[in-house]
Design a protein around this motif. Structure first.
Motif, short mmCIF file in Angstrom:
data_model
loop_
_atom_site.label_atom_id
_atom_site.label_comp_id
_atom_site.label_asym_id
_atom_site.label_seq_id
_atom_site.Cartn_x
_atom_site.Cartn_y
_atom_site.Cartn_z
N PHE A 1 65.66 52.48 15.93
CA PHE A 1 67.06 52.91 15.91
C PHE A 1 67.74 52.38 17.17
O PHE A 1 67.13 52.29 18.24
N GLY A 2 69.01 52.02 17.04
CA GLY A 2 69.74 51.46 18.17
C GLY A 2 69.46 49.97 18.30
O GLY A 2 68.79 49.36 17.47
N SER A 3 70.00 49.38 19.36
CA SER A 3 69.81 47.95 19.58
C SER A 3 69.77 47.66 21.07
O SER A 3 70.18 48.48 21.90
N GLY A 4 69.28 46.48 21.40
CA GLY A 4 69.22 46.07 22.79
C GLY A 4 68.35 47.00 23.62
O GLY A 4 67.25 47.40 23.20
N ARG A 5 68.85 47.37 24.78
CA ARG A 5 68.08 48.24 25.67
C ARG A 5 67.93 49.65 25.12
O ARG A 5 67.04 50.39 25.53
N ARG A 6 68.82 50.03 24.20
CA ARG A 6 68.79 51.38 23.63
C ARG A 6 67.92 51.46 22.38
O ARG A 6 67.81 52.52 21.78
N GLU A 7 67.34 50.35 21.98
CA GLU A 7 66.50 50.38 20.77
C GLU A 7 65.27 51.24 21.01
O GLU A 7 64.55 51.09 22.00
N LYS A 8 65.04 52.17 20.09
CA LYS A 8 63.89 53.08 20.19
C LYS A 8 63.07 52.98 18.92
O LYS A 8 63.58 53.14 17.81
N PHE A 9 61.77 52.70 19.08
CA PHE A 9 60.88 52.55 17.92
C PHE A 9 60.33 53.91 17.49
O PHE A 9 59.74 54.64 18.29
N ALA A 10 60.54 54.22 16.21
CA ALA A 10 59.95 55.43 15.63
C ALA A 10 58.57 55.12 15.05
O ALA A 10 57.69 55.99 15.03
N VAL A 11 58.39 53.92 14.54
CA VAL A 11 57.08 53.42 14.08
C VAL A 11 56.94 52.01 14.64
O VAL A 11 57.88 51.20 14.54
N HIS A 12 55.79 51.70 15.22
CA HIS A 12 55.64 50.46 15.98
C HIS A 12 54.47 49.62 15.47
O HIS A 12 53.31 49.98 15.64
N HIS A 13 54.77 48.51 14.77
CA HIS A 13 53.78 47.53 14.33
C HIS A 13 52.57 48.19 13.63
O HIS A 13 51.42 48.03 14.05
N LEU A 14 52.87 48.89 12.55
CA LEU A 14 51.84 49.60 11.79
C LEU A 14 51.17 48.68 10.78
O LEU A 14 51.85 47.96 10.04
N ASP A 15 49.85 48.70 10.74
CA ASP A 15 49.07 48.03 9.70
C ASP A 15 48.19 49.08 9.03
O ASP A 15 47.32 49.67 9.68
N LEU A 16 48.44 49.33 7.74
CA LEU A 16 47.71 50.37 7.01
C LEU A 16 47.69 50.03 5.53
O LEU A 16 48.68 49.53 4.99
N GLU A 17 46.57 50.32 4.87
CA GLU A 17 46.42 50.00 3.45
C GLU A 17 45.96 51.23 2.67
O GLU A 17 45.14 52.00 3.14
N ILE A 18 46.53 51.40 1.47
CA ILE A 18 46.09 52.42 0.53
C ILE A 18 45.62 51.71 -0.72
O ILE A 18 46.35 50.86 -1.28
N GLY A 19 44.41 52.01 -1.16
CA GLY A 19 43.85 51.33 -2.32
C GLY A 19 44.02 52.10 -3.62
O GLY A 19 44.36 53.29 -3.62
N VAL A 20 43.80 51.42 -4.72
CA VAL A 20 43.84 52.06 -6.04
C VAL A 20 42.72 53.10 -6.11
O VAL A 20 41.56 52.79 -5.85
N GLY A 21 43.09 54.33 -6.45
CA GLY A 21 42.09 55.41 -6.54
C GLY A 21 41.72 56.00 -5.20
O GLY A 21 40.86 56.89 -5.13
N GLU A 22 42.34 55.56 -4.12
CA GLU A 22 41.99 56.04 -2.78
C GLU A 22 42.93 57.16 -2.35
O GLU A 22 44.09 57.23 -2.77
N ARG A 23 42.43 58.03 -1.48
CA ARG A 23 43.23 59.11 -0.89
C ARG A 23 43.24 58.91 0.63
O ARG A 23 42.19 59.06 1.27
N VAL A 24 44.41 58.60 1.16
CA VAL A 24 44.56 58.36 2.59
C VAL A 24 45.47 59.44 3.17
O VAL A 24 46.55 59.71 2.63
N ALA A 25 45.04 60.06 4.28
CA ALA A 25 45.85 61.08 4.95
C ALA A 25 46.44 60.48 6.22
O ALA A 25 45.75 59.84 7.00
N LEU A 26 47.73 60.70 6.42
CA LEU A 26 48.43 60.26 7.62
C LEU A 26 48.76 61.50 8.43
O LEU A 26 49.53 62.37 7.98
N VAL A 27 48.17 61.64 9.61
CA VAL A 27 48.34 62.84 10.42
C VAL A 27 48.88 62.48 11.80
O VAL A 27 48.81 61.32 12.23
#
Length: 559
Positions: A21-47
């Motif tokens: 959110f924001g831009s330049g010096r005021r830009e604030k990351f709520a999620v930062h460079h996330l790599d995550l996979e959910i497969g068919v039939g899989e149950r993944v919990a995000l905590v």
């Protein structure tokens, strides 16, 4: 505890995914460079803690991120195969698709159960009609009778009692837990390939939490014949994660700290943050009630009933649905009485009845409620208003109870304006800042609005609003239901500290028996509006007399 997964073909994959959110010096990351996979039939919990980016991550595949959010990276939606037609579709980047294409995917392929069902359900339509609409999206040629039957079957599967009757109920006529189950039924109506569940069991009692997760497992098993269904679970209930997820991903301030098989992460967490999260449990730190402590709140033979919605006779007296049945208790200064029971047992109705906030002209209340020695029902409105600062409440749904048009300063100081109008602007701001710090927020929150906060942060704002008046009696209706375990521990410690300092009396309504055990001097067990058991907390947990109580404690793994 779920075992480590074998091998799952890719279904949804976050690649270098960020939200800011924001831009330049005021830009604030709520999620930062996330790599995550959910497969068919899989149950993944995000905590992770409140504000860690869990819900924003869940909303992004459906392009439901807040206005002003900057989204980068890719979210790959796995290829779709049609065995009968022998056709397939290559994976697509959901972030690059036109919104018209995303609308075709919403519900049909990716469905979501939202955290706050009261704001997600349409108040103008019955829950049955809203589920029927979802059924007809998936099966447009289905008859009205068949779609109604399918909706009732879904309500039944999700554990709602009397589904034929509840089909005709409006959202406000259901308990918080029943509304959540109706949301789950609606999400499952289209038989999606991916179900994103954002705190799907927050409003459910412990036994129903396990039932809902067992139901999701069962439906996932049934979906194998139709290509399989993946589940992304957003939750702060680590006990449920142990029993449900194949893998766990841990977020902290938007950064992925750890991801791995459930057994490995809980048994041998590698990251210090994960270790702290796993070890966060409510601690019992309550002071004993003084022997001669005065009674601040008293209920005697309290009953509440509503007209039966199915009764349409103009000539016969309407049959009434009893929500509470002759409930009696005495709450003393410095004491906490915990109220537990399954969803729809009357817990919240009890809290609203003693507060005088039933707010429904069709509700019929009998019996007596005394507040600080005054007969509550007999008081005039002016007299009640004078006592309001002594009797406050924290509601279950923080988003619904906070005005979206008021900033945090206005929300928390509103009670001061009413009960302490002579305070100067500086004095009022000082009190608000002191209370914000006590609930874990700072000055930067003052000018912000409720939609800018996570669910847990909104609950802390609601707690600050109630506590700023230093009430003698506080009704806590699921006060930590929206909080992650580490913040929950802090809030409970705060409530215990304030109780000791000011001799506050708490009527604590909760599905979380760990919270009840940590906070309550006595426990009242409700079933069908009746008190089936009442006693000292630890004695009742160690030796429950009723089968119903024993089942509740067993489901929560407290015995």
């Amino acid at each position: 505890m779920s075992s480590s997964p074998q091998s799952f073909s890719p279904l949804l994959r976050y690649q270098d995914f960020s939200i800011s959110f924001g831009s330049g010096r005021r830009e604030k990351f709520a999620v930062h460079h996330l790599d995550l996979e959910i497969g068919v039939g899989e149950r993944v919990a995000l905590v992770g803690e409140s504000g860690s980016g869990k819900t924003l991550t869940a909303l992004a595949p459906l392009r439901l991120e807040p206005e002003g959010a900057k989204v980068t990276g890719q979210i790959w939606w796995g290829g779709k195969e049609d065995v009968q037609k022998q056709t397939s579709r290559a994976p697509v980047d959901l972030l690059s698709l036109p919104i018209e294409n995303i609308r075709e995917i919403r519900g049909r392929e990716i469905a979501m159960v939202f955290q706050e069902p009261m704001t997600a359900l349409n108040p103008l339509f019955t829950v049955g009609n809203q589920i029927v609409e979802a059924v007809q999206v998936y099966q447009p040629l289905i008859s009205k009778a068949d779609s109604m039957a399918a909706a009732i079957e879904l309500l039944k599967k999700t554990g709602i009692p009397e589904p034929e009757t509840r089909f005709h109920s409006y959202p406000h006529q259901l308990s918080g837990g029943q509304r959540q189950r109706a949301m789950i039924a609606m999400a499952l109506a289209c038989k999606p390939r991916l179900l994103i569940a954002d705190e799907p069991t927050t409003a459910l009692d412990v036994s129903l939490r396990l039932q809902i997760l067992d139901l999701l497992k069962e439906l996932q098993e049934e979906a194998k014949d139709e290509g399989g269904m993946g589940i992304l679970l957003i939750t702060h209930d680590l006990n449920l994660v142990k029993h449900f997820a194949h893998r766990v991903a841990v977020l902290n301030q938007g950064n992925l700290m750890e991801v791995g098989a459930t057994k490995q992460v809980f048994g041998h967490p590698a990251d210090p943050y994960t270790r702290a999260l796993v070890n966060s449990q409510p601690v019992r730190e309550i002071a004993p009630v003084m022997p001669l402590a005065p009674v601040l709140l008293k209920a005697n033979q309290l009953s509440v009933s509503y007209p039966n919605s199915q009764s349409t006779s103009w000539f016969k007296k309407q049959a009434r649905h009893q929500v509470l049945r002759k409930v009696s208790f005495e709450l003393k200064q410095g004491q906490t009485i915990g109220v537990i029971g399954e969803s729809g047992s009357g817990k919240t109705t009890l809290g609203m009845a003693v507060l005088g906030l039933l707010g429904d002209s069709m509700a019929e209340l009998t019996g007596e409620v005394d507040v600080l020695g005054y007969a509550w029902q007999a008081l005039k409105s002016v007299e009640r208003r004078a006592l309001r600062s002594s009797l406050q409440v924290i509601f279950q749904d923080p988003f619904g109870s906070l005005s979206p048009r008021m900033n945090v300063m206005q929300i928390i100081s509103e009670g001061l304006d009413v009960h302490f109008p002579k305070l100067s602007v500086a004095e009022r701001e000082s009190r608000v800042l002191d209370m914000l710090r006590e609930v874990g927020l700072d000055r930067t929150a003052l000018s912000r609005y409720p939609h800018e906060f996570s669910g847990g942060q909104r609950q802390r704002i609601a707690i600050a609003r109630a506590l700023i008046l230093r009430p003698q009696i506080l009704v806590l209706d699921e006060p930590t239901s929206a909080l992650d375990v580490s913040i929950q521990k802090q809030v409970l410690a705060l409530l215990s500290e304030l109780q000791k300092k000011y001799n506050l009396a708490y009527l604590l309504i909760s599905h979380d028996l760990a919270v009840i055990r940590a906070m309550s001097h006595e426990v009242m067990v409700l079933k069908g509006g009746k008190v089936v058991e009442f006693g000292e907390t630890e004695a009742l947990i160690q030796n429950p007399r009723q089968v119903y109580t024993r089942e509740l404690f067993t489901a929560a793994e407290l015995t």
